[in-house]
Enzyme design. Structure first.
Site, PDB file in Angstrom:
ATOM      1  N   ASN A  19      41.887  49.785  36.972  1.00 27.15           N
ATOM      2  CA  ASN A  19      40.468  49.410  36.947  1.00 27.15           C
ATOM      3  C   ASN A  19      39.685  50.722  36.933  1.00 27.15           C
ATOM      4  OD1 ASN A  19      37.882  48.552  37.398  1.00 27.15           O
ATOM      5  ND2 ASN A  19      38.231  47.861  39.508  1.00 27.15           N
ATOM      6  N   TRP A  20      39.193  51.082  35.767  1.00 26.86           N
ATOM      7  CA  TRP A  20      38.512  52.376  35.631  1.00 26.86           C
ATOM      8  C   TRP A  20      37.111  52.403  36.246  1.00 26.86           C
ATOM      9  CZ3 TRP A  20      39.618  54.181  29.882  1.00 26.86           C
ATOM     10  CH2 TRP A  20      40.924  54.683  29.824  1.00 26.86           C
ATOM     11  N   LYS A  21      36.586  51.228  36.578  1.00 28.48           N
ATOM     12  CA  LYS A  21      35.215  51.153  37.120  1.00 28.48           C
ATOM     13  C   LYS A  21      34.262  51.883  36.170  1.00 28.48           C
ATOM     14  CE  LYS A  21      37.227  50.544  41.595  1.00 28.48           C
ATOM     15  NZ  LYS A  21      37.145  50.621  43.026  1.00 28.48           N
ATOM     16  N   HIS A 104      35.251  41.058  41.280  1.00 30.05           N
ATOM     17  CA  HIS A 104      35.608  42.261  42.047  1.00 30.05           C
ATOM     18  C   HIS A 104      34.639  42.400  43.229  1.00 30.05           C
ATOM     19  CE1 HIS A 104      36.180  46.444  43.153  1.00 30.05           C
ATOM     20  NE2 HIS A 104      37.359  46.351  42.584  1.00 30.05           N
ATOM     21  N   GLU A 106      33.163  44.854  44.443  1.00 27.22           N
ATOM     22  CA  GLU A 106      31.974  45.675  44.174  1.00 27.22           C
ATOM     23  C   GLU A 106      30.901  44.839  43.480  1.00 27.22           C
ATOM     24  OE1 GLU A 106      33.936  48.967  42.226  1.00 27.22           O
ATOM     25  OE2 GLU A 106      34.817  49.535  44.155  1.00 27.22           O
ATOM     26  N   GLU A 176      42.543  42.032  47.296  1.00 28.71           N
ATOM     27  CA  GLU A 176      41.979  43.360  47.555  1.00 28.71           C
ATOM     28  C   GLU A 176      41.167  43.361  48.848  1.00 28.71           C
ATOM     29  OE1 GLU A 176      41.833  45.815  43.685  1.00 28.71           O
ATOM     30  OE2 GLU A 176      39.901  44.879  43.989  1.00 28.71           O
ATOM     31  N   GLY A 182      39.124  52.212  47.692  1.00 28.95           N
ATOM     32  CA  GLY A 182      38.511  53.526  47.557  1.00 28.95           C
ATOM     33  C   GLY A 182      38.406  54.278  48.868  1.00 28.95           C
ATOM     34  N   SER A 222      43.494  51.350  47.239  1.00 26.66           N
ATOM     35  CA  SER A 222      44.116  52.657  47.484  1.00 26.66           C
ATOM     36  C   SER A 222      45.601  52.715  47.123  1.00 26.66           C
ATOM     37  CB  SER A 222      43.888  53.108  48.931  1.00 26.66           C
ATOM     38  OG  SER A 222      42.500  53.232  49.187  1.00 26.66           O
ATOM     39  N   GLY A 243      42.438  51.374  41.190  1.00 32.91           N
ATOM     40  CA  GLY A 243      41.204  52.043  40.822  1.00 32.91           C
ATOM     41  C   GLY A 243      41.439  53.528  40.586  1.00 32.91           C
ATOM     42  N   GLY A 244      41.019  54.336  41.560  1.00 31.33           N
ATOM     43  CA  GLY A 244      41.058  55.793  41.456  1.00 31.33           C
ATOM     44  C   GLY A 244      42.320  56.377  40.833  1.00 31.33           C
TER      45      GLY A 244
HETATM   46  P1  PGA Z   1      41.104  51.864  44.521  1.00 29.19           P
HETATM   47  O1  PGA Z   1      40.323  50.607  43.849  1.00 29.19           O
HETATM   48  O2  PGA Z   1      42.502  51.811  43.990  1.00 29.19           O
HETATM   49  O3  PGA Z   1      40.352  53.081  44.058  1.00 29.19           O
HETATM   50  O4  PGA Z   1      41.061  51.655  45.987  1.00 29.19           O
HETATM   51  C1  PGA Z   1      40.951  49.383  43.672  1.00 29.19           C
HETATM   52  C2  PGA Z   1      39.985  48.394  43.069  1.00 29.19           C
HETATM   53  O5  PGA Z   1      38.792  48.440  43.403  1.00 29.19           O
HETATM   54  O6  PGA Z   1      40.374  47.548  42.242  1.00 29.19           O
END
Ligand code: PGA
Length: 265
Positions: A19-21, A104, A106, A176, A182, A222, A243-244
């Site tokens: 997930n590149w956000k 998601h 966010e 999640e 994050g 994470s 994500g990251g």
């Molecule tokens: P993260 O994000 O791996 O950076 O914690 C995961 C996500 O939000 O899908």
């Protein structure tokens, strides 16, 4: 019981999604896709997906090769209309996007996305042959108050309302925990597995054992090259939403390979 659990686990194809956000310009996305497209393992063995922002979707799809797939990170539930700034499922489908992240945390937190809207989005995604990755998860306050299962059950009830068993079978659910996203604070593999197991039991009760055995449940929060092996060794965890750590092509490839070897071990 253990044998049945293992059989179910072996039936499900692992799925790793980045997930590149809101990261990566077109040049950066191109560099990434050139580095990974020919190196991801065969799609018959594992699903490897990049969920990117709208501006680079087409450029990724054109270069995805036979084994990588591209997903969006959001969509609107209407077919079309006066919704400035939004993108519909049929628009995504028209450029050969395969997946879409729905709900998601966010988006739930920062863009006021409700379970009602998420439910409509899931229906629309299936209508357009997109595979939705539905995100559910509890806040730190919920977990500390012992409300994790209650919160997730409520999300599942509202988000999945009215979907057919066939749709649910093809859905991907990403568990999640909000406190792990994050933050560098991963849920332990036991905690992650326990909650993914709870989700699977909910699906079994609502849609039957066959659907529960087939549906794929990812863990997200994470995940990185160091912890993915242990997470993937858990029977209820079929993949990861990352994500990251998915932003670097070498790490993305390495995580896919670790996931594949762990599940085949
Ligand atoms: P993260 O994000 O791996 O950076 O914690 C995961 C996500 O939000 O899908």
């Amino acid at each position: 019981m253990l044998l049945l659990l293992r059989l179910g686990e072996l039936m499900r194809k692992p799925i790793i999604a980045g997930n590149w956000k809101m990261f990566k310009t077109r040049d950066e996305a191109l560099q990434f896709v050139y580095a990974v497209a020919n190196k991801v393992p065969a799609i018959e063995k594992i699903d490897s997906v990049i969920c990117a922002q709208f501006t680079v979707l087409r450029c990724l799809v054109k270069r995805q090769g036979p084994n990588l797939r591209v997903g969006a990170q959001n969509m609107h539930f209407a077919d079309e209309g006066a919704f400035t700034g939004e993108v519909s499922a049929s628009m995504l489908k028209s450029i050969d996007v395969s997946y879409v992240i729905i709900g998601h945390s966010e988006r739930r937190a920062m863009f006021n996305e409700t379970d009602e809207a998420i439910n409509k989005k899931l229906h629309k995604a299936f209508e357009n042959d997109l595979v939705p990755i539905l995100c559910v998860g509890e806040s730190l306050a919920d977990r500390e108050a012992g409300r994790t299962e209650e919160v997730i059950k409520r999300q599942l009830e509202l988000d999945l309302a009215g979907l057919s068993a066939e749709d649910v079978k093809n859905l991907v659910i990403a568990y999640e925990p909000i406190w792990a996203i994050g933050t560098g604070r991963t849920a332990t593999s036991e905690v992650a597995n326990e909650t993914c197991g709870f989700i699977r039991r909910y699906i079994a009760e609502a849609y039957g054992d066959d659907i529960a055995d087939s549906i794929r449940i990812q863990y997200g929060g994470s995940v990185n090259v160091k912890n993915i092996g242990e997470l993937m060794s858990m029977p209820h965890i079929d993949g990861a939403l990352i994500g990251g750590a998915s932003l670097k092509s070498e790490d993305f490839l390495q995580m896919i390979n670790i996931a594949l070897t762990t599940k085949n071990a």
